[in-house]
Design a protein around this motif. Sequence first.
Motif, PDB file in Angstrom:
ATOM      1  N   GLN A 185     -55.288 153.748  13.778  1.00 22.66           N
ATOM      2  CA  GLN A 185     -53.880 153.822  13.381  1.00 22.66           C
ATOM      3  C   GLN A 185     -53.773 154.849  12.274  1.00 22.66           C
ATOM      4  O   GLN A 185     -54.450 154.727  11.241  1.00 22.66           O
ATOM      5  CB  GLN A 185     -53.380 152.466  12.887  1.00 22.66           C
ATOM      6  N   ILE A 208     -52.201 156.170   9.225  1.00 24.98           N
ATOM      7  CA  ILE A 208     -51.393 155.550   8.181  1.00 24.98           C
ATOM      8  C   ILE A 208     -50.479 156.575   7.514  1.00 24.98           C
ATOM      9  O   ILE A 208     -49.298 156.317   7.291  1.00 24.98           O
ATOM     10  CB  ILE A 208     -52.292 154.908   7.100  1.00 24.98           C
ATOM     11  N   ALA A 262     -44.938 153.802   2.935  1.00 23.84           N
ATOM     12  CA  ALA A 262     -45.771 152.898   3.734  1.00 23.84           C
ATOM     13  C   ALA A 262     -45.001 151.654   4.149  1.00 23.84           C
ATOM     14  O   ALA A 262     -45.117 151.186   5.294  1.00 23.84           O
ATOM     15  CB  ALA A 262     -47.025 152.504   2.946  1.00 23.84           C
ATOM     16  N   ASP A 263     -44.206 151.101   3.232  1.00 20.75           N
ATOM     17  CA  ASP A 263     -43.409 149.916   3.553  1.00 20.75           C
ATOM     18  C   ASP A 263     -42.431 150.211   4.688  1.00 20.75           C
ATOM     19  O   ASP A 263     -42.274 149.422   5.631  1.00 20.75           O
ATOM     20  CB  ASP A 263     -42.642 149.437   2.321  1.00 20.75           C
ATOM     21  N   ARG A 271     -42.571 152.616   6.973  1.00 20.17           N
ATOM     22  CA  ARG A 271     -43.253 152.872   8.245  1.00 20.17           C
ATOM     23  C   ARG A 271     -43.799 151.585   8.848  1.00 20.17           C
ATOM     24  O   ARG A 271     -43.820 151.427  10.066  1.00 20.17           O
ATOM     25  CB  ARG A 271     -44.371 153.901   8.050  1.00 20.17           C
ATOM     26  N   THR A 272     -44.249 150.655   8.014  1.00 22.99           N
ATOM     27  CA  THR A 272     -44.755 149.381   8.537  1.00 22.99           C
ATOM     28  C   THR A 272     -43.670 148.649   9.317  1.00 22.99           C
ATOM     29  O   THR A 272     -43.911 148.155  10.432  1.00 22.99           O
ATOM     30  CB  THR A 272     -45.263 148.492   7.383  1.00 22.99           C
ATOM     31  N   THR A 321     -43.609 148.286  13.597  1.00 22.14           N
ATOM     32  CA  THR A 321     -43.786 146.935  14.138  1.00 22.14           C
ATOM     33  C   THR A 321     -42.532 146.404  14.818  1.00 22.14           C
ATOM     34  O   THR A 321     -42.621 145.532  15.684  1.00 22.14           O
ATOM     35  CB  THR A 321     -44.207 145.944  13.033  1.00 22.14           C
ATOM     36  N   ASN A 360     -48.345 154.002  16.785  1.00 18.06           N
ATOM     37  CA  ASN A 360     -48.729 152.618  17.056  1.00 18.06           C
ATOM     38  C   ASN A 360     -48.493 152.239  18.512  1.00 18.06           C
ATOM     39  O   ASN A 360     -47.815 151.258  18.832  1.00 18.06           O
ATOM     40  CB  ASN A 360     -47.977 151.646  16.138  1.00 18.06           C
TER      41      ASN A 360
END
Length: 233
Positions: free
Chosen positions: A75, A77, A142-143, A145-146, A150, A192
């Motif tokens: 993955q 990041i 990062a938050d 993209r998470t 998902t 992802n």
Amino acid sequence: MVKSNISDAQVPELIADMWAPLNEDQRVYLSSQFTLQNYKKNEVIHCEGETPTHLMCLLSGKVKIYKDGVGGRSQIIRMIRPVGYFGYAAAFAGKDYVTAAAAFEASTVCLIPMGAIRTLAAQNNDLAQFFLRQLSFDLTVADERTVNLTQKHIRGRLAESLLFLKESYGLEEDGSTLSIYLSREDLANLSNMTTSNAIRTLSQFATEKLITIDGRKIKIIEEEKLKKISKIG
């Protein structure tokens, strides 16, 4: 790795945002600490599980931060562009790397020992604030993209990745071709999804005339439509 062709004298201008807060003595100290290294395409810069020893600043090229997951799938990041700092968050946290870094293409990296960074940050509040801002920005990205990776469906994730690559690396002189050529596997790892899903969705986008594909070159034709697909997920 080989010695970089970039001269030491060029570094202050390249890392101006980090250099500017330092006083003259601190600049002399930093000049005595850093080294420059060239990395070949696909060469690993640091591995997951290693103990961080240096802050790294990408001066030229492209770097991916990635993590191997279930079944050996990677993955991606983060994507680093010049001038981008990486490799230091784990050191500040007192942890080993939980991700790896590798060069997408031939890249030049400035390496600064973390001991030197800690010394300078303790002496210079403006420099400490600089790193606080850097870490906060990375965490915010990062938050976001998470959540996106998902909760969005495959089409939304791939559209977002194409727009992310445009924002990160820009376009070629024609004003529409992405300035980074990713393999289908890397594009899947960034989005992802499986490689087969990435290939199929890219083909769908091409059929819908949102993009055109020429090998690894991707030309964005309908950016607004891609933004709409990304937004609705």
